[in-house]
Design an enzyme around this catalytic site. Sequence first.
Site, PDB file in Angstrom:
ATOM      1  N   ASP A   7      39.592  41.021  30.961  1.00  0.00           N
ATOM      2  CA  ASP A   7      40.678  40.439  31.736  1.00  0.00           C
ATOM      3  C   ASP A   7      40.184  39.139  32.383  1.00  0.00           C
ATOM      4  OD1 ASP A   7      43.163  40.124  33.013  1.00  0.00           O
ATOM      5  OD2 ASP A   7      42.404  41.046  34.838  1.00  0.00           O
ATOM      6  N   CYS A  71      44.530  41.246  29.681  1.00  0.00           N
ATOM      7  CA  CYS A  71      45.221  40.133  30.326  1.00  0.00           C
ATOM      8  C   CYS A  71      46.441  39.712  29.493  1.00  0.00           C
ATOM      9  CB  CYS A  71      44.230  38.972  30.436  1.00  0.00           C
ATOM     10  SG  CYS A  71      44.927  37.492  31.149  1.00  0.00           S
ATOM     11  N   THR A  73      48.294  36.996  29.912  1.00  0.00           N
ATOM     12  CA  THR A  73      48.245  35.567  29.607  1.00  0.00           C
ATOM     13  C   THR A  73      47.364  35.329  28.381  1.00  0.00           C
ATOM     14  OG1 THR A  73      48.421  35.206  31.991  1.00  0.00           O
ATOM     15  CG2 THR A  73      47.840  33.309  30.647  1.00  0.00           C
ATOM     16  N   CYS A 220      52.119  41.532  33.585  1.00  0.00           N
ATOM     17  CA  CYS A 220      50.911  40.966  34.203  1.00  0.00           C
ATOM     18  C   CYS A 220      50.071  42.117  34.731  1.00  0.00           C
ATOM     19  CB  CYS A 220      51.306  40.016  35.335  1.00  0.00           C
ATOM     20  SG  CYS A 220      49.921  39.439  36.319  1.00  0.00           S
TER      21      CYS A 220
HETATM   22  N1  DGL Z   1      45.428  38.802  34.137  1.00  0.00           N
HETATM   23  C1  DGL Z   1      46.512  37.872  34.222  1.00  0.00           C
HETATM   24  C2  DGL Z   1      47.696  38.403  33.396  1.00  0.00           C
HETATM   25  O1  DGL Z   1      47.829  39.579  33.137  1.00  0.00           O
HETATM   26  C3  DGL Z   1      46.940  37.637  35.650  1.00  0.00           C
HETATM   27  C4  DGL Z   1      45.919  36.846  36.442  1.00  0.00           C
HETATM   28  C5  DGL Z   1      45.718  35.435  35.914  1.00  0.00           C
HETATM   29  O2  DGL Z   1      46.624  34.587  36.046  1.00  0.00           O
HETATM   30  O3  DGL Z   1      44.664  35.187  35.344  1.00  0.00           O
HETATM   31  O4  DGL Z   1      48.528  37.611  32.976  1.00  0.00           O
END
Ligand code: DGL
Length: 301
Positions: A7, A71, A73, A220
């Site tokens: 992550d 993660c 993103t 997220c």
């Molecule tokens: N881990 C990120 C996600 O799930 C959230 C934190 C970030 O912006 O790095 O999108």
Amino acid sequence: MKIGIFDSGLGGLIITKAIRKAMPEYDYVYLGDTKRVPYGNRSHEAVYEFTREAVDYLFKKENCAIIIIACNTASARALRRIQQEYLVSYNSSRKIMGESLRKILGVLIPTAEEAAKYKKVGVLGTLGTVSSNSFPEEIKKRNLLLFHGPHSNLNMVNETNIAYAKKSTSFFSFTRVFQNSAPMLVPLIEEGEKVLAIQFLKKYLKPFLNKKLDAIVLGCTHYPFYKKEIKKILGKKIKVISQDEIIPKKLKDYLLKHSEIEKKLSKNKKAKILVTDITPNIKKLSQKWFGKNTKLECIQL
Ligand code: DGL
């Protein structure tokens, strides 16, 4: 060999805890890029580079057989390219040497599979995830797969099939997907600012209120924290699609179907937490989210 979980920061510990609870027998290594978090507002290229470095570390230094990109993103902006470029070349050199092939999975597709079962869905995510449009696209593909039945594959998701499915409107419709980004939520959750976080949550969920949604995707790592509050704002009837509930089941199924990977996994019930930076707040958060005996090891990517 271990199961690797990556992550951008510590939010993925929530899903890691849930995976470990469902499958405690395996050995896990978690890598949180705490030095460069958040990824949510970064460019495509930066998210790709950082994720590739992390995956490379987990394979080469930690001997992971499989990696889960926890993660959203990174799953949205980097995973496909990593699978098509990095993993293909990494596995082809392993093949030549007669070594076993490695796998990388993300959280987006299993979540989209779940969301595709509903007619109207809201997606809350970081700026990066929302602007990639990955959730609406993947949900659409899953709609078509569901429509074409269990023996269909992604190659069927072409213009002809979409046109055919659209014509058969009496029994086929795409899920309507509404998205909103929530850029302030991650820092507020990390700061433990519950009152402010809920105020922002209300603001970010407002565009969904008049949409009569059937389900909301928590797109997220951090949002499962406020599952209850989100339900309260959007109404009791809404289905909250939360990755800490979906991913453990999907991974379990995956390992059942892929015995060639499962049989390589060591089973000593260990978990190691790696980070790229340690501060008192990082220590505190990891203990709050993963357990009070959590020990961090700092590494360099
Ligand atoms: N881990 C990120 C996600 O799930 C959230 C934190 C970030 O912006 O790095 O999108």
